[in-house]
Each structure stands twice: as C-alpha cells, then as structure tokens.
Design a protein around this motif. Structure first.
Motif, short mmCIF file in Angstrom:
data_model
loop_
_atom_site.label_atom_id
_atom_site.label_comp_id
_atom_site.label_asym_id
_atom_site.label_seq_id
_atom_site.Cartn_x
_atom_site.Cartn_y
_atom_site.Cartn_z
N MET A 3 0.80 -1.56 0.19
CA MET A 3 0.32 -0.08 0.09
C MET A 3 0.70 1.47 0.19
O MET A 3 0.05 2.38 0.29
CB MET A 3 -0.86 0.49 1.36
N ASN A 4 2.53 1.39 -0.61
CA ASN A 4 2.65 2.10 -0.07
C ASN A 4 3.11 2.92 -2.33
O ASN A 4 3.95 3.42 -1.59
CB ASN A 4 3.87 2.42 0.29
N ASN A 5 2.11 2.52 -3.29
CA ASN A 5 2.36 2.62 -4.34
C ASN A 5 1.99 3.96 -4.63
O ASN A 5 0.85 4.79 -3.96
CB ASN A 5 1.37 1.59 -5.03
N SER A 6 2.70 4.79 -5.34
CA SER A 6 1.71 6.28 -5.31
C SER A 6 1.82 6.58 -7.35
O SER A 6 2.63 6.18 -7.94
CB SER A 6 3.36 6.99 -4.61
N VAL A 7 0.80 7.53 -7.63
CA VAL A 7 0.96 7.64 -8.85
C VAL A 7 0.90 8.99 -8.81
O VAL A 7 0.15 9.60 -7.85
CB VAL A 7 -0.85 6.69 -9.87
N GLU A 8 1.67 9.99 -9.60
CA GLU A 8 1.53 11.50 -9.86
C GLU A 8 1.22 11.99 -11.20
O GLU A 8 2.27 11.14 -12.13
CB GLU A 8 2.45 11.53 -9.57
N ILE A 9 0.56 12.52 -11.36
CA ILE A 9 0.24 12.99 -12.95
C ILE A 9 0.04 14.99 -12.74
O ILE A 9 -0.34 15.58 -11.77
CB ILE A 9 -2.04 12.85 -13.05
N GLN A 10 0.95 14.87 -14.03
CA GLN A 10 1.80 16.40 -13.69
C GLN A 10 0.95 16.96 -15.19
O GLN A 10 1.19 16.25 -16.35
CB GLN A 10 2.83 17.18 -14.06
N TYR A 11 0.35 17.81 -15.28
CA TYR A 11 -0.78 18.26 -16.15
C TYR A 11 -0.69 19.95 -16.76
O TYR A 11 0.13 20.98 -15.53
CB TYR A 11 -1.81 18.17 -15.69
#
Length: 95
Positions: A3-11
């Motif tokens: 549970m330490n997964n991260s997703v980043e969306i830069q827009y």
C-alpha cells in the motif's frame, strides 16, 4: 497488498488539462483502490502532461505524442504497481 504505491499526474494549467488529469486520477483510484496509497495531481506549465508510478515515468505527452487511452494507462500502471492484478475486460488480449 503493498500500500505504498504512488501515482503522480503532472498537467499543464495553461492548457486547461486539470479535468483530464482529475478524470484519469479518478479512474486509477477506482481501479487500484487496494494498491494505491496516494494519487498526486501536480500543476505545471509548458504543455506538460506526464504520469509517474512510484517515481517511474509511465507516460509523457511530448515524447509519446498525445494522451493515453484509459485502458492503456491502466495497463501501464498495473504493470508497474500490481503486475499480478487482472483488469478484467480492460486487460490486454492474451496472445
């Protein structure tokens, strides 16, 4: 489940891509509700639209020539954070 997964969306805010980024984020949170610890929407400028999973660049609009289809994005994210997870009907066709 990890549970330490991260997703980043830069827009790009100049391009008004916040709604696209938020929609993609919502889709990822719904699909990976047990696997994702956080989803970050990061404003930027200059036409940027990049998606990272655990710091690894998964998609770049500039280098990949556009935006990902949501099923393709889910497959790419899955391959990085939960390779064993089935995406059901949205999964790749088995060869």
């Amino acid at each position: 489940m990890k549970m330490n997964n991260s997703v980043e969306i830069q827009y790009c805010t100049q391009c008004r891509w916040m709604l696209r980024a938020a929609w993609m984020g919502q889709e990822l949170l719904s699909t990976f509700e047990e696997e994702l610890h956080e989803l970050i929407l990061r404003p930027g400028t200059g036409g940027i639209f990049e998606i990272r999973a655990n710091g690894k660049l998964i998609w770049s609009r500039k280098t990949m020539g556009g935006f990902p289809e949501i099923t393709e994005l889910k497959q790419l994210i899955r391959d990085e954070i939960a390779p064993e997870k089935s995406l059901g009907h949205a999964d790749r066709k088995k060869q």
